[in-house]
Design an enzyme around this catalytic site. Structure first.
Site, PDB file in Angstrom:
ATOM      1  N   GLU A 259       0.834  -1.194   0.000  1.00  0.00           N
ATOM      2  CA  GLU A 259       0.000   0.000   0.000  1.00  0.00           C
ATOM      3  C   GLU A 259       0.871   1.247   0.000  1.00  0.00           C
ATOM      4  O   GLU A 259       1.943   1.255   0.608  1.00  0.00           O
ATOM      5  CB  GLU A 259      -0.929  -0.004   1.216  1.00  0.00           C
ATOM      6  CG  GLU A 259      -1.898  -1.185   1.213  1.00  0.00           C
ATOM      7  CD  GLU A 259      -2.833  -1.194   2.411  1.00  0.00           C
ATOM      8  OE1 GLU A 259      -2.660  -0.331   3.300  1.00  0.00           O
ATOM      9  OE2 GLU A 259      -3.728  -2.058   2.462  1.00  0.00           O
ATOM     10  N   HIS A 282      -7.984   1.093   2.172  1.00  0.00           N
ATOM     11  CA  HIS A 282      -7.781   0.713   3.575  1.00  0.00           C
ATOM     12  C   HIS A 282      -8.528   1.659   4.517  1.00  0.00           C
ATOM     13  O   HIS A 282      -7.968   2.216   5.463  1.00  0.00           O
ATOM     14  CB  HIS A 282      -6.289   0.698   3.928  1.00  0.00           C
ATOM     15  CG  HIS A 282      -5.960  -0.238   5.057  1.00  0.00           C
ATOM     16  ND1 HIS A 282      -4.785  -0.940   5.116  1.00  0.00           N
ATOM     17  CD2 HIS A 282      -6.643  -0.569   6.183  1.00  0.00           C
ATOM     18  CE1 HIS A 282      -4.758  -1.672   6.221  1.00  0.00           C
ATOM     19  NE2 HIS A 282      -5.875  -1.457   6.887  1.00  0.00           N
TER      20      HIS A 282
END
Length: 411
Positions: A259, A282
């Site tokens: 990420e 997220h």
């Protein structure tokens, strides 16, 4: 003044709690790489992070004077918990504070996928009117399979059942089924009957790659799949294939193996651009309510540990809380290797130096032992140093009550 470093923008409610405890709060908006983090931790007692900052063995070895780490999130797999414990660094997280937010996102995505709302939305944004019931279903009467029946999985079970869904679940630990939920003997049994599969397992290393080609093959044709848990659990290349060949009707993914470190950084995934696939960055726990709760909860845990030695809900050291003794002048908190006779030796040392124990509690967890002791008499420095020099000592701290003599707060 002691420092508290907060990374990745935890809720600002944490700041006044830490400041009131005497900490200078320093913030950095994003995650830091190892070398940057080591440099930033110079003079820092308390570290607050979220999911992207990696607190590795190298970081801990370089900054052993760090007192505690607070993960302003649920997961702690970004922290070397054993390495922290070996140095007497307690770690705290927020296991409950964002549960509702994750559950609500999962429910919203289950409904959106089952009604194919993303497909309808995309068509209208493209200027195409496509009013059809094809592929759209009610969630009522459909079967939700929950893999991981912990805090989030159980609450999702209750909410889904209230919507009229049948709930089945699988967990490697023995868990009490809530409502009419049915425990399945294996993941394969669950996948064979679930119209929607939702992952809610923790980030322990043994779970890596737990959902791959074999598991996708076992799913019902036309089922949908959700992962709001950990990115490294799932083979997303296989998920892409199953979406494209029609084996699965849709997917919702909130977590990814890699990420971006901060907002605005580029993102890529094999799931981009697929039909009826919802991708979110997220944000399962990213509601104002959840972040406010997390900011308060973790900051309070850090302060209580620093001030009283309370390790209630710590994830890497024995969990203890000793109510303050009325007559106590000093509190000694002592983390040690869990070997027979350590407590007796500590108490003998205190007695030999004339220190009177007012209250005491001991807890153990694997290789670690933790003792919190209140002393109502004088506490000679010789007694403290004798315990500190014991072979099994990992970390010892002495906290002085305000009425006790000044200048005795040793670390």
């Amino acid at each position: 003044m002691a420092k508290a470093l907060l990374l990745e923008n935890p809720h600002p409610d944490a700041d006044p709690i830490l400041a009131a405890a005497g900490y200078e709060v320093v913030r950095h908006p994003g995650a830091l790489e190892e070398d940057e983090l080591i440099a930033a931790l110079d003079g820092v007692s308390l570290l607050g992070i979220r999911s992207r900052t990696q607190v590795t063995e190298r970081v801990l070895a370089a900054r052993p004077d760090l007192l505690a780490v607070g993960a302003f999130c649920i997961g702690t797999n970004q922290i070397d918990l054993r390495g922290a414990a070996r140095r007497g660094i307690a770690v705290f997280n927020a296991p409950f504070s964002n549960t509702r937010s994750v559950v609500e996102l999962a429910v919203g995505e289950i409904i959106a996928l089952t009604r194919r709302l993303t497909v309808r939305d995309r068509a209208l944004h493209a200027g195409v009117w496509d009013k059809s019931a094809a592929g759209s279903h009610e969630v009522r009467g459909r079967t939700l399979g929950i893999i991981g029946y912990g805090n989030i999985g159980t609450q999702l079970s209750v909410v889904a059942e209230a919507l009229g869904m049948r709930v089945v679940f699988h967990d490697t630990a023995e868990k009490l089924a809530l409502g009419n939920a049915q425990r399945m003997g294996s993941m394969a049994e669950l996948l064979a009957v679930a119209d929607v599969v939702s992952l809610h397992v923790d980030g322990r290393a043994g779970n890596a790659g737990m959902f791959g080609a074999e598991q996708f093959e076992q799913m019902k044709h036309g089922a949908s799949f959700l992962n709001l848990s950990r990115g490294f659990l799932v083979d997303y290349d296989t998920l892409r294939e199953k979406i494209l060949d029609g084996s699965l009707s849709g997917a919702a993914v909130d977590v990814f193996p890699e990420e971006p470190a901060k907002n605005g950084d580029p993102f890529d995934s094999p799931l981009r651009g697929l039909p009826n696939v919802i991708l979110t960055p997220h944000v399962g726990g990213s509601t104002q309510e959840a972040q406010e709760n997390i900011g308060h909860f973790v900051a309070v845990k850090l302060v209580k540990y620093a001030r009283t030695g309370s390790t209630d809900l710590s994830v890497n050291v024995p969990r203890l809380h000793l109510e303050p003794s009325e007559n106590a002048r000093y509190r000694v908190v002592f983390l040690h290797r869990n070997t027979p006779g350590v407590l007796a030796l500590v108490n003998q040392t205190f007695a030999e130096h004339g220190a009177n124990i007012e209250g005491q509690i001991l807890g153990t967890m694997g290789e670690l032992g933790y003792v919190v002791t209140d002393i109502s008499s004088e506490l000679p420095r010789e007694a403290v140093e004798a315990v500190r020099q014991m072979e099994d000592t990992i970390r010892l701290r002495v906290m002085v009550r305000p009425e006790a003599e000044r200048g005795r707060d040793d670390d």
